[in-house]
Motif scaffolding. Structure first.
Motif, PDB file in Angstrom:
ATOM      1  N   VAL A   1     -40.484   5.996  -6.912  1.00 57.17           N
ATOM      2  CA  VAL A   1     -39.314   6.440  -7.053  1.00 57.17           C
ATOM      3  C   VAL A   1     -39.112   7.820  -6.472  1.00 57.17           C
ATOM      4  N   LEU A   2     -38.047   8.274  -6.384  1.00 61.59           N
ATOM      5  CA  LEU A   2     -38.028   9.545  -5.664  1.00 61.59           C
ATOM      6  C   LEU A   2     -37.571  10.545  -6.985  1.00 61.59           C
ATOM      7  N   ALA A   3     -38.326  11.489  -6.784  1.00 61.93           N
ATOM      8  CA  ALA A   3     -38.530  12.505  -8.102  1.00 61.93           C
ATOM      9  C   ALA A   3     -37.321  13.129  -8.240  1.00 61.93           C
ATOM     10  N   LYS A   4     -36.542  13.855  -7.157  1.00 62.44           N
ATOM     11  CA  LYS A   4     -35.625  14.698  -7.301  1.00 62.44           C
ATOM     12  C   LYS A   4     -34.317  13.873  -6.646  1.00 62.44           C
ATOM     13  N   CYS A   5     -33.119  13.954  -7.568  1.00 62.83           N
ATOM     14  CA  CYS A   5     -32.058  13.292  -6.750  1.00 62.83           C
ATOM     15  C   CYS A   5     -30.888  14.295  -7.284  1.00 62.83           C
ATOM     16  N   TYR A   6     -30.568  15.405  -6.825  1.00 61.61           N
ATOM     17  CA  TYR A   6     -29.331  16.311  -6.822  1.00 61.61           C
ATOM     18  C   TYR A   6     -28.391  16.206  -5.761  1.00 61.61           C
ATOM     19  N   GLY A   7     -27.609  17.189  -5.755  1.00 62.59           N
ATOM     20  CA  GLY A   7     -26.504  17.264  -4.619  1.00 62.59           C
ATOM     21  C   GLY A   7     -26.806  16.647  -3.126  1.00 62.59           C
ATOM     22  N   GLY A   8     -27.738  17.410  -2.799  1.00 57.09           N
ATOM     23  CA  GLY A   8     -28.410  17.279  -1.386  1.00 57.09           C
ATOM     24  C   GLY A   8     -29.185  16.096  -1.232  1.00 57.09           C
ATOM     25  N   ASP A   9     -29.754  15.561  -2.164  1.00 57.10           N
ATOM     26  CA  ASP A   9     -30.583  14.513  -2.133  1.00 57.10           C
ATOM     27  C   ASP A   9     -29.998  13.108  -2.166  1.00 57.10           C
ATOM     28  N   ILE A  10     -28.845  12.860  -2.656  1.00 59.43           N
ATOM     29  CA  ILE A  10     -28.347  11.747  -2.862  1.00 59.43           C
ATOM     30  C   ILE A  10     -27.975  10.901  -1.444  1.00 59.43           C
ATOM     31  N   THR A  11     -27.374  11.277  -0.551  1.00 57.92           N
ATOM     32  CA  THR A  11     -27.333  10.599   0.788  1.00 57.92           C
ATOM     33  C   THR A  11     -28.524  10.537   1.070  1.00 57.92           C
ATOM     34  N   ARG A  12     -29.458  11.200   1.186  1.00 54.13           N
ATOM     35  CA  ARG A  12     -30.976  10.857   1.587  1.00 54.13           C
ATOM     36  C   ARG A  12     -31.371   9.628   0.816  1.00 54.13           C
ATOM     37  N   LYS A  13     -31.326   9.553  -0.499  1.00 56.01           N
ATOM     38  CA  LYS A  13     -31.841   8.521  -1.249  1.00 56.01           C
ATOM     39  C   LYS A  13     -31.190   7.468  -0.967  1.00 56.01           C
ATOM     40  N   ARG A  14     -29.884   7.193  -0.744  1.00 52.37           N
ATOM     41  CA  ARG A  14     -29.254   6.303  -0.454  1.00 52.37           C
ATOM     42  C   ARG A  14     -29.759   5.590   0.794  1.00 52.37           C
ATOM     43  N   LYS A  15     -30.017   6.616   1.507  1.00 51.78           N
ATOM     44  CA  LYS A  15     -30.582   6.024   3.085  1.00 51.78           C
ATOM     45  C   LYS A  15     -32.025   5.489   3.042  1.00 51.78           C
ATOM     46  N   LEU A  16     -32.543   6.131   2.108  1.00 48.16           N
ATOM     47  CA  LEU A  16     -33.832   5.650   1.982  1.00 48.16           C
ATOM     48  C   LEU A  16     -33.960   4.402   1.169  1.00 48.16           C
ATOM     49  N   LEU A  17     -32.937   3.972   0.510  1.00 47.92           N
ATOM     50  CA  LEU A  17     -32.980   2.595  -0.246  1.00 47.92           C
ATOM     51  C   LEU A  17     -32.701   1.675   0.705  1.00 47.92           C
ATOM     52  N   GLU A  18     -31.498   2.048   1.565  1.00 49.51           N
ATOM     53  CA  GLU A  18     -31.012   1.059   2.403  1.00 49.51           C
ATOM     54  C   GLU A  18     -32.345   0.639   3.312  1.00 49.51           C
ATOM     55  N   LYS A  19     -33.086   1.811   3.773  1.00 44.92           N
ATOM     56  CA  LYS A  19     -33.946   1.417   4.764  1.00 44.92           C
ATOM     57  C   LYS A  19     -35.246   0.590   4.130  1.00 44.92           C
ATOM     58  N   GLN A  20     -35.312   0.692   2.886  1.00 42.98           N
ATOM     59  CA  GLN A  20     -36.208   0.018   2.226  1.00 42.98           C
ATOM     60  C   GLN A  20     -35.776  -1.560   2.091  1.00 42.98           C
ATOM     61  N   LYS A  21     -34.686  -1.590   1.813  1.00 42.77           N
ATOM     62  CA  LYS A  21     -34.068  -2.981   1.636  1.00 42.77           C
ATOM     63  C   LYS A  21     -34.133  -3.576   3.255  1.00 42.77           C
ATOM     64  N   GLU A  22     -33.831  -2.768   4.162  1.00 43.21           N
ATOM     65  CA  GLU A  22     -33.731  -3.597   5.538  1.00 43.21           C
ATOM     66  C   GLU A  22     -35.574  -4.037   5.724  1.00 43.21           C
ATOM     67  N   GLY A  23     -36.433  -3.279   5.129  1.00 41.27           N
ATOM     68  CA  GLY A  23     -37.781  -3.623   5.567  1.00 41.27           C
ATOM     69  C   GLY A  23     -38.033  -4.865   4.872  1.00 41.27           C
ATOM     70  N   LYS A  24     -37.581  -4.944   3.589  1.00 48.43           N
ATOM     71  CA  LYS A  24     -37.862  -6.147   2.855  1.00 48.43           C
ATOM     72  C   LYS A  24     -37.368  -7.619   3.702  1.00 48.43           C
ATOM     73  N   LYS A  25     -36.168  -7.317   4.428  1.00 49.51           N
ATOM     74  CA  LYS A  25     -35.852  -8.513   5.364  1.00 49.51           C
ATOM     75  C   LYS A  25     -36.748  -8.980   6.100  1.00 49.51           C
ATOM     76  N   LYS A  26     -37.586  -8.076   6.532  1.00 49.66           N
ATOM     77  CA  LYS A  26     -38.757  -8.330   7.622  1.00 49.66           C
ATOM     78  C   LYS A  26     -39.876  -9.151   7.046  1.00 49.66           C
ATOM     79  N   MET A  27     -39.958  -9.364   5.548  1.00 50.80           N
ATOM     80  CA  MET A  27     -40.917  -9.807   4.907  1.00 50.80           C
ATOM     81  C   MET A  27     -40.654 -11.209   4.460  1.00 50.80           C
ATOM     82  N   LYS A  28     -41.799 -12.075   4.637  1.00 54.74           N
ATOM     83  CA  LYS A  28     -41.642 -13.554   4.267  1.00 54.74           C
ATOM     84  C   LYS A  28     -42.358 -13.718   2.950  1.00 54.74           C
TER      85      LYS A  28
END
Lengths: 353, 594
Positions: free
Chosen positions: B547-574
């Motif tokens: 979990v991301l500890a902080k999620c304020y104004g400047g963190d939101i875009t970053r958090k979304r991208k992080l989750l998108e990346k994490q989701k992409e990573g899952k697609k490479k998992m069997k």
């Protein structure tokens, strides 16, 4: 009730830089403070077109700049009656006079950067204030009759034992704070901490400390209302909720972020460039993004999931809810994170639809 | 064309010794390619080849030099492609041996030189990269003289990079390499030494006419397949394809005959005319035989048909790939694929993922075993999951390689240790020169395919080089080690290993998998077992914090991208049962050896 609208003001100056910090802040540009406050004043004057429901002054170290100058900036922000106005404070800087000046400018909430109550832990975080200063700052807060306040804590750095963390928690709740934020130390790229892998936090240790924090804070009457935030009823930070509810906000100052109905943008990163842009009457925007409807919707769910109110249960496939048993529970049609689920919120977020 | 003016030659060189640069320079000096159009490494056209700096498919090109017609026939530059090298050499009368003047001759180069000598080819030796400060041409000329018997005063010194000595090299090719010999009036015999599939023109084969004449528009008989095809186009590559009306003895060119599958025009095939053709094919044809097998499974089960089509398309261009559908309890539906070697396997997997946009999981590679049943029957098993029950097995034979390693002498000890740890038997050890040693070992193929090459390189700072060939089958004491993930047998990950190594293998795989399998939402036990008896166990502890500890104004875009990346990573998992496993987990586990 009025639609929520927040104003964030960034103060990018610090006496020294903590080695885990990746924020836009400088230790060598104090000569710009005067011009910077003037620029904030002008920028706010030309941009804020409706009264704010919340204001948050963060940094950096807001208490490092001239209190009267900062008070003038705060006064220039139009606010609704009953608006929440917060200033972040370094316990080393806080005095009764300073807080009285803020108070007179409408500040009704302060957030104290405690981080830890254990000297060697503070040192290992690259911070140098003495824990006693926290108690002194809280006395000042009480002396000026600040209606509500917060203690900011950080846990999970290398060299901090579970007993150290418990001591920080105990000493903090002994001050009877209405609100506590407790953040797991996070390694940010480009920081001195990032370059020292042996000092990087351990996930299991941080999980233990999170659970301890939740136990101690809950027992002290502070209820968890967002992953890293606990408050006595009625003392939740309204400004922070505004971020999590995707409301509109305008950010002023170097690197400050703004959001308006699905469009986000952020300012130039250095105070010099911010000052120059305002002086030239130009936009301070460095870059931005516009979210499409679906991205915005999913992001809204991801943010809401972190809060006590959770998300509508149908934001998950029922089969996923079974799979997430123990992490998510459904109550009154809402899917809520359990304590274990809060620690694994990213993983749970993957399943939002 | 006057056969006396034709010179056909290949360049033999170790990877990085400068074959591609020399080819480029020859094209430039003979004006076959405009300098401005010069694309570095013109002949290596596949992206992967350029990235890895190796030549996989042979190309050939015709250039003119002082009244001679030179055919430069490129050879594949990796040990997995040895048979293709032999076919390319069969189209030549000589070779240019390129040796890095700072490094000396390498095992595979030497093996290819021996192959050239066996085929009575003239060797023109050159020391390349004489412009390098570390170049020591005197020393390595001495070595070439000692090893190959080429007088040192005949060894040319060039820099393909700067062009120094390349003119003299071309002169030497014309002077020293003999002209081809062939009877223009005999029935047509032409050798196919490479075939590639072109989306618009079908199969384009590289050919060398040995006897007779190939005339545009005539009908041809392919002697191995027995198929008849009409010539659509013949010609020469200069390097752009240039149609010609006929190709005579000694000439090298290309042939297009409306063929849709390279398997019908394989390297080594003899082509003759449909009427009054030759009665005997040219010697030396052999089916390319896969040596290494693994299962390839789509990570998304819906991609099974895509994978089939992609394999079909790849095979159009690479007849040596074999594949047939198989199913696995753990991985669902996939294909059992056969490859010439481990590099070939990695290249094919990478091409499938890159060119066909597939996410794949590969099972542990295996070789082909001969399993003798108690009832006297013998069967070939290349998938450990197909191994009969132990009580039904009388004995098992496994394939052995003859391996030769050339190394600076100071690494002899560590290499002997490596070979011994891989169940190798030393055949002999020879000094090529006071500084360099050639080691000959007999080693089970299964021990070579895994990461032998990488180990050899890392133990010798890259100085040792390897060549190998099949030796034959020998009886071994082999057992099947099964792996269980979350208590469920992952059949696709069973491996056949020597009994003495089974325990160590099982423990190591469990340890490696523990590192490679990301922490899940629950504890994942990993077990290795022989015949139901658990021999090793590790546990991937449940993940507790994500979990991301902080999620304020400047963190939101970053958090979304992080989750998108994490989701992409899952697609490479069997998903194997409930456990998510990275697609390359087995290749990685085997590579992290030692």
């Amino acid at each position: 009730m009025r639609e929520a609208f927040g104003v964030y003001v960034h103060i990018p100056f610090c006496a020294r830089r903590c080695d885990y910090c990746s924020f836009a802040t400088w230790t060598d540009r104090h000569h710009l403070q005067r011009d910077y406050l003037d620029a904030l004043h002008r920028d706010i004057g030309r941009s804020v077109d409706r009264p704010a429901t919340t204001v948050f002054v963060g940094g950096g170290t807001p208490t490092l700049v001239d209190p009267d100058g900062l008070a003038a900036v705060i006064r220039s922000i139009p606010v609704v009656d009953g608006a929440e106005v917060t200033v972040e404070c370094n316990p080393d800087d806080v005095t009764v006079e300073m807080l009285a000046t803020y108070r007179a400018a409408g500040v009704n909430r302060v957030s104290v950067g405690v981080q830890s109550m254990v000297p060697q832990v503070l040192a290992s975080l690259g911070r140098w204030h003495q824990p006693d200063n926290v108690e002194r700052a809280v006395e000042a807060i009480r002396a000026v009759g600040m209606p509500t306040w917060n203690l900011d804590l950080i846990y999970g750095g290398a060299g901090e034992t579970l007993a150290d963390w418990e001591r920080t928690l105990r000493r903090s709740v002994a001050l009877q704070p209405p609100h506590v934020s407790a953040y797991a130390l996070t390694v940010e790229a480009g920081t001195p901490l990032a370059a020292q892998p042996d000092r990087h936090p351990d996930d299991d240790d941080q999980a233990d400390k999170y659970e301890l924090a939740d136990d101690v804070l809950t027992a002290a009457g502070l209820a968890n209302y967002e992953v890293s935030n606990w408050a006595r009823p009625g003392h939740e930070s309204r400004h922070n909720r505004l971020y999590w509810l995707q409301a509109d906000y305008l950010g002023f100052g170097a690197a400050a972020h703004s959001h308006r109905t699905g469009r986000r943008w952020w300012n130039v990163r250095t105070p010099d460039r911010y000052i120059a842009a305002v002086a030239a009457g130009e936009s301070t925007e460095a870059a931005g993004e516009t979210l499409d409807d679906d991205t915005r919707r999913i992001e809204g769910l991801q943010l809401a999931l972190r809060m006590r109110e959770g998300v509508p249960a149908d934001a998950f496939d029922p089969a996923d809810l079974d799979r997430l048993d123990g992490l998510v529970e459904v109550r009154d049609g809402r899917a809520l994170l359990t304590r274990r689920g809060r620690l694994l919120a990213n993983e749970v977020s993957m399943h939002l639809r | 064309m006057d056969i006396a003016k034709i010179r056909n030659f290949s360049i033999i060189a170790h990877i990085d010794h400068g074959k591609s640069t020399l080819s480029d320079r020859i094209l430039e000096i003979t004006k076959a390619v405009d300098t401005r159009e010069m694309r570095s490494q013109y002949l290596d056209s596949m992206d992967l080849e350029r990235e890895r700096g190796i030549t996989i498919k042979a190309q050939n090109v015709r250039v003119e030099w002082k009244g001679h017609t030179l055919h430069l026939i490129d050879t594949p530059g990796h040990v997995d492609f040895g048979y293709e090298v032999s076919r390319s050499l069969a189209a030549c009368e000589g070779v240019v041996l390129v040796v890095d003047a700072a490094q000396g001759i390498e095992a595979q180069t030497l093996a290819n030189c021996y192959l050239a000598l066996e085929n009575d080819l003239e060797i023109v030796a050159v020391l390349n990269k004489i412009d390098l400060p570390a170049a020591d041409p005197e020393r390595y000329a001495g070595e070439i003289e000692q090893v190959l018997g080429i007088p040192r005063d005949q060894i040319l010194r060039i820099s393909a990079k700067t062009g120094v000595g390349v003119d003299e090299l071309l002169d030497a090719v014309c002077e020293r390499i003999p002209a081809p010999v062939g009877d223009p009036d005999a029935p047509l015999q032409a050798l196919i030494f490479d075939s590639q599939f072109d989306q618009y023109r079908g199969v384009v084969s590289s050919i060398r006419v040995m006897n007779g004449k190939m005339t545009s528009g005539s009908r041809l008989k392919f002697m191995q397949t027995g198929a008849l095809h009409e010539i659509i186009e013949i010609g020469a590559r200069r390097p752009a394809t240039t149609p010609l009306s006929d190709l005579g003895p000694g000439e090298v060119g290309y042939l297009i005959a409306g063929i849709k599958d390279v398997a019908e025009a394989r390297s080594g095939e003899t082509v003759t005319t449909a009427n009054h053709g030759a009665t005997e094919p040219l010697p030396g044809y052999r089916d390319p035989k896969p040596m290494v097998f693994c299962g390839l499974y789509p990570i998304d089960g819906d991609d099974f048909e895509n994978l089939r089509e992609s394999l079909q398309k790849l095979k159009l261009n690479d007849a040596s790939i074999t594949y047939e559908p198989e199913s696995s309890g753990a991985l669902g539906f996939g294909f059992r694929c056969g490859f010439l070697g481990l590099l070939h396997m990695e290249i094919v997997k990478e091409r499938l993922e890159r060119e066909f946009n597939l996410a794949l999981i590969a099972t542990a590679p295996s070789v082909e075993y001969r399993v003798h049943r108690t009832n006297g029957e013998m069967e070939l098993v290349d998938n450990p999951a197909d191994l009969p029950m132990p009580q039904a097995i009388d004995y098992i034979e496994e394939p052995y390689f003859r391996v030769s390693i050339i190394t600076p002498k100071e690494y002899t000890g560590t290499l002997m240790e490596l070979c011994q740890s891989r169940r190798g038997d030393m055949v002999k050890l020879e000094y090529l020169s006071p500084e360099r040693v050639e080691l000959h070992y007999k080693i089970p193929l299964a021990e070579v395919v895994v990461d032998f090459f990488d180990q050899m390189k890392s133990r010798t700072q890259g100085y040792a080089s390897l060549d190998y060939e099949l030796h034959g089958y020998e009886r071994s004491n082999l057992v099947k080690v099964d792996l269980l993930l979350n208590s469920i047998p992952a059949d696709a990950f069973s491996t056949i290993v020597h009994r003495d190594k089974a325990f160590a293998y099982g423990s190591r795989m469990c340890e490696k998998l523990k590192e490679l399998i990301p922490r899940q939402m629950f504890d994942v036990p990993i077990q290795a077992a022989i015949g139901g008896k658990v021999i090793a166990r590790e546990t991937v502890k449940a993940k507790r914090k994500d979990v991301l500890a902080k999620c304020y104004g400047g963190d939101i875009t970053r958090k979304r991208k992080l989750l998108e990346k994490q989701k992409e990573g899952k697609k490479k998992m069997k998903s194997i049962g409930r456990v998510e496993v990275p697609g390359d987990v087995f290749i990685s586990a085997l590579k992290l050896d030692d």
